[in-house]
Design an enzyme around this catalytic site. Structure first.
Site, short mmCIF file in Angstrom:
data_model
loop_
_atom_site.label_atom_id
_atom_site.label_comp_id
_atom_site.label_asym_id
_atom_site.label_seq_id
_atom_site.Cartn_x
_atom_site.Cartn_y
_atom_site.Cartn_z
N HIS A 88 0.82 -1.21 0.00
CA HIS A 88 0.00 0.00 0.00
C HIS A 88 0.86 1.26 0.00
CE1 HIS A 88 -2.91 2.87 2.10
NE2 HIS A 88 -3.48 2.58 0.94
N HIS A 95 -1.24 11.12 -2.22
CA HIS A 95 -2.55 10.73 -1.69
C HIS A 95 -3.47 11.92 -1.45
CE1 HIS A 95 -5.51 9.70 1.43
NE2 HIS A 95 -5.52 8.51 0.86
O1 G3P Z 1 -6.59 1.63 -2.98
C1 G3P Z 1 -6.71 1.20 -1.66
C2 G3P Z 1 -6.57 2.32 -0.69
O2 G3P Z 1 -5.40 3.02 -0.94
C3 G3P Z 1 -7.74 3.26 -0.74
O3 G3P Z 1 -7.71 4.25 0.25
O4 G3P Z 1 -7.26 6.50 1.09
O5 G3P Z 1 -5.48 4.77 1.20
O6 G3P Z 1 -6.11 5.75 -0.99
P1 G3P Z 1 -6.59 5.37 0.38
MG MG Z 2 -4.84 4.56 -2.34
#
Ligand code: G3P
Ligand code: MG
Length: 249
Positions: free
Chosen positions: A14, A56
């Site tokens: 992630h 992000h």
């Molecule tokens: O794509 C999975 C996850 O990254 C979605 O939430 O806010 O971490 O981008 P966020």
């Molecule tokens: Mg994400």
């Protein structure tokens, strides 16, 4: 157009490997690879002058130290910001990467990708179109076809229209009964959702309907095992080494 079946790994890093390195930087992608991940997830949006960047938040403040929106800042300025110091002193000097530079890094590291289209407000369609255009011109042939996802159905709809060949996953924090209609509307082959809010019944329903099911952001080994036991295909995690070990991958 019928898409080839989507092949996903069991574990995706992630924002790279956000536990260990500043999220969404090239250092984070390399860290994910070093810790065993074969794919990474990251977030893509437009700078003020239309360059795709990996970031992000709407604002540059948290991860790059400038209290301004990315959409109001040109790439020449974003590219000079320090995107690593907030995480740890040893990452000082890491930059906000462009999407193009990130793709080059993925090619070097042999990393597949879930590209999350994270548009600035009201830029859903143009961000999606720029993303797929970049994939068409830059994606290395030796890597698996990337998966596109977005919380914004309008972005996925624009991706479908511009480049139907890239598989899409709807991205929904808490699934409601309309999930399937939303998936069908954008020709999705996957459902990405918050693993902490996913019920066994919903997971069963999604798998029975033939979709790939991915969950974020799961860093706890027992939780990852439980989710796989109810049918989850792919776990998106800040700690790919921990979850790979937990799942015996
Ligand atoms: O794509 C999975 C996850 O990254 C979605 O939430 O806010 O971490 O981008 P966020
Ligand atoms: Mg994400």
């Amino acid at each position: 157009m019928s898409l080839p079946p989507l092949k996903l790994p069991r574990v995706i890093g992630h924002r790279g490997a956000a536990t260990y390195a500043p999220e969404n930087t090239l250092a984070s992608m390399r860290e994910a690879r070093a810790r065993g991940a074969t794919w990474v997830e990251f977030d893509v949006k437009l700078s003020g002058d239309g360059v795709l960047i990996v970031m992000h938040d709407d604002s540059l403040k948290r991860t790059a130290g400038l209290d301004r929106l990315a959409s109001a800042t040109p790439w020449t300025e974003i590219s000079t910001l320090d995107a690593g110091a907030w995480k740890a002193a040893r990452f000082a000097g890491e930059r906000v990467p462009s999407f193009a530079a990130t793709i080059t890094c993925l090619g070097d590291e042999d990393l597949g990708a879930n590209v999350e289209i994270k548009p600035n407000p009201s830029q859903e369609a143009e961000t999606a179109r720029a993303t797929v255009e970049m994939l068409r011109t830059h994606w290395p042939a030796h890597l698996p076809t990337p998966l596109l996802s977005s919380f914004k159905d309008a972005a996925l709809a624009a991706a479908l229209q511009a480049a139907p060949e890239y598989p899409r996953a709807i991205l929904i924090d808490e699934l409601e009964d309309d999930w399937r209609a939303r998936a069908e509307a954008v020709g999705a082959v996957g459902v990405n959702t918050n693993g902490k809010k996913l019920s066994r019944a919903r997971a069963t329903e999604i798998k029975a309907a033939g979709y790939k099911l991915s969950v974020y952001t799961i860093n706890d080994p027992a939780q990852a095992r439980d989710l796989v036991s109810i049918g989850v295909d792919c776990v998106i995690t800040d700690s790919p080494d921990v979850i790979l070990a937990a799942l015996g991958v």
